[in-house]
Design a protein around this motif. Sequence first.
Motif, mmCIF file in Angstrom:
data_model
loop_
_atom_site.group_PDB
_atom_site.id
_atom_site.type_symbol
_atom_site.label_atom_id
_atom_site.label_comp_id
_atom_site.label_asym_id
_atom_site.label_seq_id
_atom_site.Cartn_x
_atom_site.Cartn_y
_atom_site.Cartn_z
ATOM 1 N N GLU A 128 0.841 -1.210 0.000
ATOM 2 C CA GLU A 128 0.000 0.000 0.000
ATOM 3 C C GLU A 128 0.871 1.254 0.000
ATOM 4 O O GLU A 128 1.845 1.339 0.728
ATOM 5 C CB GLU A 128 -0.919 0.011 1.229
ATOM 6 C CG GLU A 128 -2.151 -0.828 0.978
ATOM 7 C CD GLU A 128 -3.265 -0.566 1.979
ATOM 8 O OE1 GLU A 128 -3.317 0.526 2.560
ATOM 9 O OE2 GLU A 128 -4.078 -1.481 2.156
ATOM 10 N N GLY A 156 3.826 0.406 4.424
ATOM 11 C CA GLY A 156 2.862 -0.509 5.035
ATOM 12 C C GLY A 156 1.529 0.162 5.324
ATOM 13 O O GLY A 156 1.415 1.376 5.338
ATOM 14 N N ARG A 157 0.518 -0.672 5.563
ATOM 15 C CA ARG A 157 -0.856 -0.194 5.755
ATOM 16 C C ARG A 157 -1.026 0.548 7.078
ATOM 17 O O ARG A 157 -1.675 1.574 7.144
ATOM 18 C CB ARG A 157 -1.803 -1.394 5.707
ATOM 19 C CG ARG A 157 -3.271 -1.035 5.915
ATOM 20 C CD ARG A 157 -4.143 -2.274 5.755
ATOM 21 N NE ARG A 157 -4.098 -2.750 4.378
ATOM 22 C CZ ARG A 157 -4.515 -3.968 3.992
ATOM 23 N NH1 ARG A 157 -5.002 -4.818 4.878
ATOM 24 N NH2 ARG A 157 -4.445 -4.330 2.729
ATOM 25 N N GLY A 158 -0.473 -0.007 8.144
ATOM 26 C CA GLY A 158 -0.650 0.601 9.459
ATOM 27 C C GLY A 158 -1.976 0.242 10.080
ATOM 28 O O GLY A 158 -2.782 -0.483 9.498
ATOM 29 N N GLN A 187 0.949 3.783 8.485
ATOM 30 C CA GLN A 187 2.178 3.111 8.060
ATOM 31 C C GLN A 187 2.476 2.011 9.068
ATOM 32 O O GLN A 187 1.840 1.935 10.106
ATOM 33 C CB GLN A 187 3.343 4.103 8.029
ATOM 34 C CG GLN A 187 3.603 4.695 9.373
ATOM 35 C CD GLN A 187 5.047 5.131 9.572
ATOM 36 O OE1 GLN A 187 5.930 4.732 8.848
ATOM 37 N NE2 GLN A 187 5.275 5.936 10.580
ATOM 38 N N SER A 188 3.460 1.189 8.738
ATOM 39 C CA SER A 188 3.944 0.095 9.586
ATOM 40 C C SER A 188 2.924 -1.051 9.623
ATOM 41 O O SER A 188 2.115 -1.215 8.700
ATOM 42 C CB SER A 188 4.306 0.604 10.979
ATOM 43 O OG SER A 188 4.982 -0.411 11.696
ATOM 44 N N THR A 230 2.137 4.941 0.912
ATOM 45 C CA THR A 230 2.053 5.758 2.122
ATOM 46 C C THR A 230 2.792 7.070 1.929
ATOM 47 O O THR A 230 3.557 7.235 0.985
ATOM 48 C CB THR A 230 2.702 5.080 3.350
ATOM 49 O OG1 THR A 230 4.118 5.064 3.153
ATOM 50 C CG2 THR A 230 2.197 3.675 3.571
#
Lengths: 404, 404
Positions: free
Chosen positions: B218, B228-230, B237-238, B220
Motif C-alpha cells: 500500500e 505498510g498499511r498501518g 504506516q507500519s 504511504t
Amino acid sequence: MHIDPPREEWLNRQQRLQERMAQVGLQGCLVSQNVGIYYFTGSMQTGYLFVPVDGTPTYYVRRSLARAQAESHVRTEELISFRTFGQQLATDYPEVFPPETKTVAIGADLDVMPAQLYLRLTEAIPQASLKDASALLRIVRSVKSAFEIERISNAAAIVAKALESGIDALKEGMTELELMTVIEGELRRDGHIGLMRMRGYNQEIMTGVVAAGDAAAEPTYFDGPAGGRGLTPAGPQSSSRRPIRRNEPILIDIGCCVDGYTIDQTRTAVIGEMSTELLAAYETATAIMRHSEKQLRPGTAPEQLYAEALRIAEAAGLSEHFMGFGRDQVKFLGHGIGLEIDEWPVLARGFRDPLEPGMTIAVEPKFTFPGVGVVGVENTYLITETGCRPLTVSPERIYSKPAR
Amino acid sequence: MHIDPPREEWLNRQQRLQERMAQVGLQGCLVSQNVGIYYFTGSMQTGYLFVPVDGTPTYYVRRSLARAQAESHVRTEELISFRTFGQQLATDYPEVFPPETKTVAIGADLDVMPAQLYLRLTEAIPQASLKDASALLRIVRSVKSAFEIERISNAAAIVAKALESGIDALKEGMTELELMTVIEGELRRDGHIGLMRMRGYNQEIMTGVVAAGDAAAEPTYFDGPAGGRGLTPAGPQSSSRRPIRRNEPILIDIGCCVDGYTIDQTRTAVIGEMSTELLAAYETATAIMRHSEKQLRPGTAPEQLYAEALRIAEAAGLSEHFMGFGRDQVKFLGHGIGLEIDEWPVLARGFRDPLEPGMTIAVEPKFTFPGVGVVGVENTYLITETGCRPLTVSPERIYSKPAR
C-alpha cells in the motif's frame, strides 16, 4: 477496525476554525502538520490543507495521493509542484487572493512548521503573508466531539488493562525496562501505534515512563513533572535498567495512542511499604485531585486549578517537591489531551479562558523527592455541562504487592 | 551501561563544524535540535548550543541544567532567559558580536527549528542574521568516528537477534502486528529507546515495518519505498492487523536506536513459497545490492548508485515497481544513517559530493507489486578507505518457513 466520525463532524471542525479566522482577520489558513491535517481531513498523507475563511477547504497532496483520496473527507487534489503552489492556490481561490491585492493574511501552524519550510512557502506563495495561527488551531482542537471522547475512553480502557498486566508481572529485582516492556507489549497488541504524539519541539514520548526510586526522581528535559532516568544520555527519559526494589515508590505514568487518540494516566505502586513521608505526599496528591475535580467545570479559569494546587502543596509543606524538585519543577498541574498529549488548555498561569464542555484534561499532581522517588496520580477528565467525568478507569489507589 | 566517546572526539566534531562555517562566512552556529545538541555536547537537555567560528562553544541550558552539567563535554551554562539570550551571547562572545556591528551571519538548524521559534530568536538575538546551516550540520555528521561506527555495529547485532526471534515466532495466520510486537519486545529489552529518530518533518518511525502481501504494497506518505498499511489513517504506516498468509512475501524492514545510534535493515520472508515473478524481482534486488557494493567506495558520487540501480531495474523490466510503485515511488536507493535514520548522503539525484571513508549508508533496493507485496533487501554499509564493509550481520537470504 477504524471508525470515522459522522459526516457532519468534518464540517463542524472546519467551521469552528473559520469562525476563529474571521475574528482575527485571517483570509485563509494553511495546515502543514500531519496531526493538524488529520484533524480536518481524516487523512495524514504528505501535503498541505488550505482552509479559506469562507467556503470549501482543499487538501493538496504530494504523497500518497491515492491514499489521501481514499481517506479524506474534504476536497483532495494533487499538489502540482511546490514551486507553483502559490499559483495553484490563486487559481483555486480567486476570492481569497484577488489579482489586484498585494498580500493577504494567511494563518499557518508556525509552532510546528520548520523555519526552512516557512521561508520556502513565503517564496512559493508570495501573495500570502504567513501569520502564526497556532493558538487558533489549538483552541479549536481543545473542545472534543462525542466521537473524539469515545476514542479517548477507548484508549483509557486499553491502558487500564495494560496497567493490570504490569502489576501482575511486577516483582522485586526486575528492571524498570522489563516492566515497561510488559506494558508496551499489551498496549501494542491492543492498537497503540508505539508513539504518543507530542507537539512540543524536541519532546519525545513513546509509552510514558515506568521508573522507581531515585531513577524516577532524576531531573529531565521532558516537559512534565517526572521524566525518569532513561537508558542513555541520548534518550534521557523514561525507563532505565535500574532494578525495582522493595519499599520504594514505583511511578507508572503510561499512555497509548489508539486510532489517533491519546490517554495519559499515572498510578503509584510499591513492593512492600512506602515511608510515612511518601504516604503523606501521596495523600496530598489525592487531596489536590479531589479539590481539582470540584473546580473542573465550565467557567473555571485553568490557571486557577494550578494556583489552588500550589496552595494545597504549600499548606502541606511540600512546595519544593511539587511537580518536580526545586529548579527542575514544571509550572503546571495538567494539560489538554487528544490527538496530542500536550494539547490546550494547560492548567498553568496565563491560561484564563474558561473551561468549556468537551475539553479533555489530564490532571497530574506529583511530588518528587530527589534520591528517593516520585509519588502521585494522574487522571484524564472530560469537562461536562455541569462538572467533570473521569475518562480514566484504573482504580485510584496505591498498587501494592507484598515483599517476600 | 552508556559509554562516551573519547575526549578528543568532541573537539574534533566541533572543529569540523567550525571549518565548514569559516568556508561559508558564518561567525557562529546555533544548534536547537535535541539530536544536534547531543552530537556536539553528549547531552540532550533543553537549551541551545552556540558554536563560534573560533574558540569554545557554550551549551545554554533551560532544563535540566543539573543533568546537562553532569553529561555535557562542552562548557555548560544556565540560559538566563529567552528574552535576554542575545545579551547573554553578546557578553560571552564579544569577538563574534562586536558592539559596533549591526548584524552578524549566524547559522542555525532551520530544517528542524520551528518557524515560531525562529521568529522569536530573531527578536531575542537582534544582532544575529540567522542563516540556514542545515546542510553544514548534516555534512559534518555524515562522516562517523570509530566510536560511532561501533555503536551502529552494536545496534546491528541487536536487530539481527530480534529478526531471529521474529522468524522463530512467525506462523501462518498471525497478524503483522503480532509479529512486530515480538520483534519490538526483543529490541526494547536490548536497549532500543522505542523510536528511530527521523529528521524529516511529519515523519515517524518507531521500529520500522513488518508487513505482508498487499498490505506491504500500500502506498504511504512515509519517505521510503514501502511504508505498510498501518493500524489507522491516523497512523498510516507500519504493521496492521492483517493476518500473514502462506506464499506471500513478508517484508521485515526493522531497526532500533540504542545509545542514540540507529541501524536499518530489511529481509524478505515467506511461509511456503513465493511466485516466480517475485523471486525474480528479489534476485534483481540482490543484483542491485552486489553492484552497489562495488561502487560503495571513496570517490563515487552518491547519485551514481541510484542511476545505476535504476538501469538494472529497467533492464529487468521492473522500472515501474522499483522503490514503490508508479507515482508513489521514492527517488532514492539509500540514505545515510547514524543518530537519525534519514542522514546524508542520500543515494539520489543531486548528491554529487563523493563518498568518504566513515560514511554509513543503508542501501535498500525493493520492488513493489500492488495487491501482491514487496520484496527486497536492505543492508547498512560503512565506507572504508578502499571500499565498503557491511555493518548489517543478518544473513542475506529469503527467510522461508514451511507451510503446513
